[in-house]
Design a protein around this motif. Sequence first.
Motif, PDB file in Angstrom:
ATOM      1  N   PRO A   1      29.502 -15.098   2.133  1.00  0.00           N
ATOM      2  CA  PRO A   1      30.464 -16.790   2.126  1.00  0.00           C
ATOM      3  C   PRO A   1      29.501 -17.544   1.154  1.00  0.00           C
ATOM      4  O   PRO A   1      29.495 -18.099   1.206  1.00  0.00           O
ATOM      5  CB  PRO A   1      29.973 -17.241   4.189  1.00  0.00           C
TER       6      PRO A   1
ATOM      7  N   LYS B   1      31.248 -17.785  -2.029  1.00  0.00           N
ATOM      8  CA  LYS B   1      32.045 -19.029  -1.738  1.00  0.00           C
ATOM      9  C   LYS B   1      31.479 -20.051  -2.508  1.00  0.00           C
ATOM     10  O   LYS B   1      32.096 -21.501  -2.579  1.00  0.00           O
ATOM     11  CB  LYS B   1      32.378 -19.348  -0.318  1.00  0.00           C
ATOM     12  N   VAL B   2      30.137 -20.209  -2.094  1.00  0.00           N
ATOM     13  CA  VAL B   2      29.452 -21.281  -2.371  1.00  0.00           C
ATOM     14  C   VAL B   2      28.494 -21.463  -3.889  1.00  0.00           C
ATOM     15  O   VAL B   2      28.770 -22.634  -4.270  1.00  0.00           O
ATOM     16  CB  VAL B   2      28.384 -21.717  -1.356  1.00  0.00           C
TER      17      VAL B   2
ATOM     18  N   ARG C   1      27.356  -9.053   4.800  1.00  0.00           N
ATOM     19  CA  ARG C   1      28.349  -9.398   4.913  1.00  0.00           C
ATOM     20  C   ARG C   1      27.728 -11.664   5.211  1.00  0.00           C
ATOM     21  O   ARG C   1      28.741 -12.147   4.934  1.00  0.00           O
ATOM     22  CB  ARG C   1      28.674  -9.722   6.665  1.00  0.00           C
TER      23      ARG C   1
END
Length: 242
Positions: A27, A30-31, A23
């Motif tokens: 994120p 996405k960067v 997990r």
Amino acid sequence: MTAEVTGHLELPSTADLRPLPYRLALPLRKVAKPYFERKYKLTVYNEDRFPLTGPVLMTPNHLSLLDAPLLGAIAPRMLHQLGKIEVFGGLQGWFLRRIGQIPVDRSSYDPLAVRQSIHVLRDGRVLNIYPEGTRGPGDFSRIRGGVAYLAMVTGAPILPVALLGTRLPHGDVEGFPPAGSPIDVVYGEVFTVDRVPFPRRHSDVRAVADQIGDVLRAHMKAAVEATGHPLPGGPDKKDPDE
């Protein structure tokens, strides 16, 4: 008992393994994706060929240190990737494990890495493995048996990937191409090999590896022709752990 649970009980059993964490990678992806899109002249071909559900055995060629982070960022799905155990020390190793990556000892047969890889595929996730085993010319001239074994055990679809431009001609395998360099990522047609029940003979694994190699080399040739982007040739500096 569900089909997924039953799969983990098949030989080699993976029922005792916990799913790998991933997990934290979501994120970060996405960067990282827009970062790579800004830094390089990145073109992705045939992304519609990437299966959006179910297990996938992703098989790119291996040119440089950039390959793993780039693919991890731009692939349509989160990847579990195999990496040499030497880079899994200290804080870096903790981080790599937390984003679902698998250390493998390339000096000998590594049963835990193999079982973790099988577990990923039995859970219906994407495993990225470099069939060549190490960074080099990236032409799929040498295919190791690991990719064939995983495909024979799990029946997971194999997704060929051609990476072009992640290393400059005759560049260093430990370097990165300069900002603005053109990079092409070409997905191929998914294919499968027959599942083979236990036991799996070494000669059978080698034969399947040769078949997979034929497909991957054909895909690479087509990718070079389609993009006009040649492979970089042999590296000036070989992978020190080869």
